[in-house]
Design an enzyme around this catalytic site. Structure first.
Site, PDB file in Angstrom:
ATOM      1  N   CYS A 185      75.839  29.611  50.092  1.00  0.00           N
ATOM      2  CA  CYS A 185      75.666  30.110  51.456  1.00  0.00           C
ATOM      3  C   CYS A 185      76.474  29.332  52.484  1.00  0.00           C
ATOM      4  CB  CYS A 185      74.189  30.081  51.843  1.00  0.00           C
ATOM      5  SG  CYS A 185      73.479  28.419  51.890  1.00  0.00           S
ATOM      6  N   CYS A 193      78.959  27.086  38.370  1.00  0.00           N
ATOM      7  CA  CYS A 193      79.903  26.907  37.261  1.00  0.00           C
ATOM      8  C   CYS A 193      79.501  27.658  36.010  1.00  0.00           C
ATOM      9  CB  CYS A 193      80.035  25.420  36.936  1.00  0.00           C
ATOM     10  SG  CYS A 193      78.487  24.636  36.389  1.00  0.00           S
ATOM     11  N   HIS A 219      61.767  57.516   0.509  1.00  0.00           N
ATOM     12  CA  HIS A 219      61.865  56.067   0.363  1.00  0.00           C
ATOM     13  C   HIS A 219      60.638  55.494  -0.331  1.00  0.00           C
ATOM     14  CE1 HIS A 219      63.082  52.033   0.879  1.00  0.00           C
ATOM     15  NE2 HIS A 219      63.647  52.117   2.089  1.00  0.00           N
ATOM     16  N   CYS A 266      87.863  44.644  18.788  1.00  0.00           N
ATOM     17  CA  CYS A 266      87.638  43.247  19.151  1.00  0.00           C
ATOM     18  C   CYS A 266      86.524  42.671  18.289  1.00  0.00           C
ATOM     19  CB  CYS A 266      87.277  43.140  20.636  1.00  0.00           C
ATOM     20  SG  CYS A 266      86.985  41.448  21.178  1.00  0.00           S
ATOM     21  N   CYS A 269      75.408  40.304  21.520  1.00  0.00           N
ATOM     22  CA  CYS A 269      74.180  41.032  21.232  1.00  0.00           C
ATOM     23  C   CYS A 269      73.493  41.416  22.541  1.00  0.00           C
ATOM     24  CB  CYS A 269      73.257  40.167  20.373  1.00  0.00           C
ATOM     25  SG  CYS A 269      71.682  40.956  19.971  1.00  0.00           S
ATOM     26  N   CYS A 306      89.415  19.584  16.623  1.00  0.00           N
ATOM     27  CA  CYS A 306      89.764  20.966  16.965  1.00  0.00           C
ATOM     28  C   CYS A 306      90.676  20.937  18.186  1.00  0.00           C
ATOM     29  CB  CYS A 306      88.507  21.783  17.245  1.00  0.00           C
ATOM     30  SG  CYS A 306      88.857  23.480  17.762  1.00  0.00           S
ATOM     31  N   HIS A 348      85.726  29.612  14.585  1.00  0.00           N
ATOM     32  CA  HIS A 348      86.468  29.196  13.402  1.00  0.00           C
ATOM     33  C   HIS A 348      86.167  30.181  12.266  1.00  0.00           C
ATOM     34  CE1 HIS A 348      87.870  25.328  15.037  1.00  0.00           C
ATOM     35  NE2 HIS A 348      86.734  25.365  15.729  1.00  0.00           N
TER      36      HIS A 348
END
Length: 1087
Positions: free
Chosen positions: A725, A770, A859, A908, A913, A937, A945
């Site tokens: 603000c 952030c 089933h 992609c 989810c 890394c 990965h």
């Protein structure tokens, strides 16, 4: 190749820079190790500290074990000195770095316990000697970091060398064995290689020996001068430490093993090897000394000197037999271990352990080195030559003799064992307690031998003199008084009361405690009556007229005031009367006069404190029992009543008027109300509040001033800008999360999390500035929400906070293995049953608990695999969908909450989810994250990965290459669409991104021949699903470039051996990668 001195200078400069510039600890330690390993003696290696002197003065002992123990103590002290130096070179020095206190137990037990410890501190800069320690001079503001770093480096190097000596890992122990002879297990024999020379071998001998010397081969003049100086210093030490002519001329410690005919000096084997290894001295003629002569001479000299000299066990200084203290270290003479071993007497204790701090101290120490407590006396050891001295006892105890157990008794006051039958203790002169008499029938028989009494004529008692009778009478009365006092103490009666009651009562048959209960109250009431009837008037000595002229007015005034005096009555309390009675020794009239004087004195004291009403003073003194403190409390209570009423009143305190003209009054009010630490803080708070352009609130200013006294810092704290603000608030009105450094105002904080709880997912409840933290990690998720719960409890409304807890509970239930998602309405619940058919509580539709498909009657009685096989063969609708239905059944399942999506994996691979907001790869189920947990890394940003069999890599292969991989592993696959399947357009359902929305719709791409009625993208997905279902490794079809890239990606060593051909290299590299890097453990492998 640089010389040793150049190497030393380079290592020293590099380590010093790393030490005082805040370099890495590994680099500094490497420099210290390199400096310690240089083949240089201590006198040449260390410039600032006297290393050789410290080692020689602090190493003592008659064998190698004792010497290593003393070196270990020196190493411990050097470790403490190293910490002092590191603290001074550290930019963030400790608060009290300027002083070193002597009363520090660690300093006293380590640094101050060695020789040369304070000299090192002086090199650091602690040159100012004070009564309680060492300190820097007053004009020194900061330590000389460069000099401290140089000294600290030498301390660290010397400590490392000593540690290597203790562990027998020193590369050049001969430098220290030369100055510490006890470090050798046995004397070093003659080095024949250094004595016998051939004319053809001087050059090679010199080259072979100069590597272990401390002097370089070039700069001849400087080398010879430095060598001569070092030899001169060694000779000086040798002559000062040992005067025996049969010792080495250079070191003065070891026996002579060779005589040099050229330089005319006798050398030991080690000094001979070092001294004659120099090229210019290699041709000296030397003759070996036989060991028999030296041993015989040494033994004879030893026998001669052993009777006239003694060697100090601490500094090994040889002293004269007349000396009691050592000439070098001034320590007392102690018997050596060898002399004790020769004697028949048992060995005395050479060390003693402190009973308070368990510190092991030397035998010569009287006080403990750590806690300064004295050594407790112990019973001397009993030796055959000194039998224990026991008091003489008669051979057979006789009744009435000192050995008779019936006549022995222990004093209950001083615990002294008395052998006399007297009734008074021989040690403290106190009376023997009277034991209760035993019944005649129960009296035990005496264990001592009874001797029949001899017939002796009884002597007539001698007439007792008057003094003895008086002493005996005083003793009896004293013992009786002591017994009465002890009985009174048990009943809460003071000794003064007992003694006074005995004087007043007079009758010895009446017990004092009983008399105090029955008769004393009557006496106290009599004293109170006497005081009440006595006229309250000043003492005559104070009011007596000094002249006749003033006598008449005084009499007239007395006549006028007489009625007032008669009307005033002094009422005493029983406590005052009792105190006066005790002071007067039991005299009633005297006690009344004393009580009246005490009361007048106390009234005057109260009047002097401002209380002028004498009648009120008399009353409060009566109520308080004559105590002035209690009377003051009663007099001050009415004065404090307005203050108490204001404190306990429910009305709010009046606010502090900062604009009041009396600034001191405002500061006093701030100091009292807000409990500020000092008057200066109150003035600082008032000045901040009176600033014109600062809209501060009193409470915020007080809070900031209480935490700091810096004006500029307080202004920054009071003017924090909210990044949302853009308003300015004090620091107390800002809130921040524990996951980041951002801070927002309380209003924006509440509004952000209220909207996130009501309208968004729980994973959206992150920092509004952030957007941290990344809560895909379960460990971070739990710790983050545990602290967020505490913050939201205070700022959210009750219904919003309850909704937050509900969503948090659902998030925790998702991880339960029994949690199920309804495939019809996406409702989740816990299912504890063991049947496949499950009915949703929300929509009342049924589905399978294992395969999560809508329930059908076919089933029942079939497993999920059998049901799917039946459906592919008998369901026309399923057959019409073809491979699109296969891809839908093998769609995406969230690895976090196990929610299933009937979608393909093409496009992609980053999938989010919708239920739990977990971000993962749809091909291998590995999570996507920005802060990677994989070591080394180098990928930045959002990534995962992927294993080598993930669709992320295999979707770039051509369909023919994927088919070849399946054919090599004998796995069948479809190339033509099943009968009845719609062709032309791909019907696989996938999630698309359209205008910020993600709807589920058919692919709609053009199909190709040989792709089983699918587009090329989804046909590749179909082939990869078969590869994953059969756990096929795609590495055998890698090209050489792909193999090298995969080895680089998965950190596989691809070093190629020399002379290895390409085929062998790539074959071994492929086998190595397949062994070291397994396939993905999270890749879906449904069949």
């Amino acid at each position: 190749m640089p010389s040793l001195s150049e190497q030393l200078q380079e290592v020293r400069s590099r380590a010093e820079v790393g030490l005082y510039s805040g370099g890495r600890v590994v680099e500094v330690r490497a420099g210290v190790l390199a400096m310690a390993n240089l083949p240089l003696p201590a006198c040449s290696k260390y410039r600032h500290i006297a290393a050789e002197t410290m080692v020689m003065e602090n190493s003592f002992g008659s064998n190698r074990k004792e010497t290593l123990a003393s070196i270990q103590r020196l190493s411990t002290a050097l470790n403490i000195l190293e910490k002092y130096g590191c603290n001074l070179t550290n930019p963030n020095r400790p608060k009290y770095w300027r002083t070193v206190k002597h009363n520090n137990p660690v300093f006293r037990a380590t640094v101050d316990a060695i020789q040369g410890g304070r000299a090192v501190l002086c090199l650091y800069g602690y040159s100012n000697q004070q009564a309680d320690g060492l300190s820097f001079p007053d004009d020194v503001t900061d330590p000389d970091v460069g000099r401290v770093a140089a000294v600290t480096l030498e301390v660290m190097s010397l400590r490392m060398e000593l540690e290597m000596l203790i562990k027998e890992a020193h590369p050049h122990p001969e430098f220290y064995e030369r100055i510490i002879p006890t470090l050798r297990h046995k004397d070093v024999g003659l080095n024949t290689d250094a004595v016998v020379f051939h004319p053809s071998a001087p050059s090679c001998h010199s080259h072979g020996q100069t590597k272990s010397l401390a002097f370089p081969l070039h700069h001849r003049s400087s080398r010879e001068s430095s060598h001569s100086q070092s030899l001169r210093s060694i000779q000086v030490f040798a002559t000062s430490s040992n005067k025996h002519p049969e010792n080495c001329t250079i070191c003065g410690i070891f026996r002579i093993s060779a005589h040099c005919l050229t330089c005319l000096q006798g050398l030991c084997s080690e000094c001979d090897r070092l001294y004659h290894s120099y090229p210019d001295r290699a041709n000296h003629r030397r003759t070996a000394v036989t060991s028999s002569s030296s041993s015989s001479s040494s033994s004879s000299s030893k026998n001669r000197s052993s009777s006239s000299t003694w060697s100090c066990l601490h500094c090994t200084k040889v002293n004269s037999i007349q000396d009691v203290l050592c000439e070098e270290c001034e320590r007392p003479r102690l018997e050596s271990i060898s002399s004790k071993a020769d004697e028949s007497q048992p060995a005395t204790i050479t060390e003693w352990q402190c009973k308070s701090c368990t510190m092991v101290n030397a035998a010569s120490s009287i006080l403990c080195e750590v806690c300064d407590r004295p050594r407790l006396a112990t019973r001397p050891p009993i030796t055959p030559t000194h039998p224990p001295i026991t008091p003489p006892r008669p051979p057979a105890p006789v009744l009435g003799m000192p050995g008779d157990p019936d006549s022995q008794w222990v004093c209950q006051f001083c615990t002294y064992l008395n052998y006399s039958p007297a009734t008074v203790c021989d040690m403290c002169d106190l009376a023997r307690p009277e034991p209760p008499p035993l019944p005649v029938k129960l009296r035990p028989p005496s264990p001592v031998r009874r001797v029949p009494a001899l017939a002796i004529k009884p002597k007539e008692p001698a007439p007792e003199d008057l003094d003895s009778w008086r002493q005996r009478l005083m003793k009896e009365e004293g013992l009786k008084l002591i017994q009465l006092i002890r009985d009174g103490e048990k009943k809460g009666v003071s000794p003064e009361e007992v003694y006074t009651s005995m004087r007043v009562a007079g009758d010895s048959s009446i017990l004092p405690c009983k008399w105090l209960k029955t008769e004393l109250p009557l006496l106290l009431d009599q004293i109170r009556m006497l005081v009440a009837t006595s006229p309250l008037q000043p003492d005559k000595t104070e009011t007596e007229p000094t002249n006749r002229s003033s006598e008449a007015p005084a009499e007239d005034a007395g006549k006028e005031e007489c009625p007032a005096e008669t009307e005033s009555v002094v009422q005493l309390s029983r406590a005052e009367a009792k105190q006066a009675w005790l002071t007067a020794g039991g005299d009633t009239e005297r006690a009344a006069r004393q009580a009246l004087r005490d009361r007048v004195t106390k009234v005057k004291e109260l009047c002097a404190r401002g209380f002028r009403d004498e009648a009120r003073c008399h009353e409060v003194l009566r109520q308080s029992g004559g105590e002035v403190r209690g009377a003051l409390a009663l007099l001050q209570r009415p004065l404090l009543e307005p203050f108490h009423n204001r404190i306990w009143s429910e009305k709010a305190e009046p606010p502090v008027d900062i604009h009041h003209p009396d600034k001191h009054r405002v500061c006093r009010r701030l100091l009292a109300v807000y409990d500020l630490p000092s008057w200066g803080r109150c003035e600082l708070a008032l000045s901040l509040l009176l600033e014109h352009s600062a809209p501060y609130v009193l409470e915020d200013v007080v809070q900031a001033v209480r935490e700091s006294h810096d004006r500029e810092f307080i202004k920054r704290v009071l003017a924090k800008e909210c990044p949302i603000c853009l308003s300015v608030f004090p620091h107390s009105k800002m809130q921040s999360l524990t996951s980041c450094q951002c801070s927002v105002c309380c209003g924006c904080f509440q509004q952000h999390f209220t909207i996130a709880v009501r309208d968004k997912h729980i994973r959206d409840m992150v920092c509004p500035v952030c957007w941290e933290p990344n809560i895909n990690d379960p460990e971070h998720l739990n710790s983050y929400f545990s602290t967020l719960d505490i913050q939201l409890r205070e700022c959210l409304e009750p219904e919003v906070y309850e909704l937050f807890h509900k969503k948090l509970t659902e998030q925790a239930l998702i991880k339960d293995p029994k949690f199920l998602w309804c495939c019809h309405c996406s409702y989740g619940f816990i299912y504890d049953g063991d049947q496949l058919k499950v009915t949703c509580f929300q929509c009342l539709n049924s589905f399978c608990a294992q395969c999560k498909k809508p329930w059908e009657s076919q089933h029942a009685g079939l497993s999920c695999e059998q049901y799917q096989s039946w459906k592919r063969e008998n369901d026309p609708e399923y057959q019409k969908q073809g491979l699109a239905g296969y891809l839908r059944d093998n769609g995406i399942t969230c690895p976090n909450c196990r929610f299933q999506y009937a979608l393909s994996k093409g496009g992609c691979m980053h999938f989010c989810c919708s239920q739990c907001r977990y971000q993962f790869c749809s091909g291998c189920n590995n999570p996507f994250h920005t802060t990677c947990a994989v070591d080394e890394c180098s990928v930045s940003g959002l990534h995962a990965h992927h294993p080598r069999d993930c669709l992320f890599y295999l979707r770039d292969w051509e369909p023919s290459r994927l088919q070849a991989l399946l054919q090599n592993n004998k796995v069948p696959f479809n190339t033509e669409p099943p009968p009845g399947t719609q062709t032309g357009l791909c019907g696989v359902i996938e999630q698309k991104d359209e205008g910020g929305q993600q709807p589920d719709s058919a692919c709609g791409a053009q199909t190709q021949n040989g792709h089983a009625g699918l587009c090329e993208k989804h046909y590749r997905e179909y082939l990869v699903s078969l590869i994953n279902s059969h756990s096929i490794d795609p590495a055998p079809l890698y090209s050489s470039n792909e193999l090298l890239l995969a080895c680089k990606r998965y950190k596989v060593d691809d070093t190629r051996r020399d002379g290895e051909d390409g085929f062998t290299y790539y074959s071994s590299l492929l086998e190595k990668m397949m062994d070291e890097v397994p396939l993905g453990d999270k890749v879906p492998r449904k069949k």
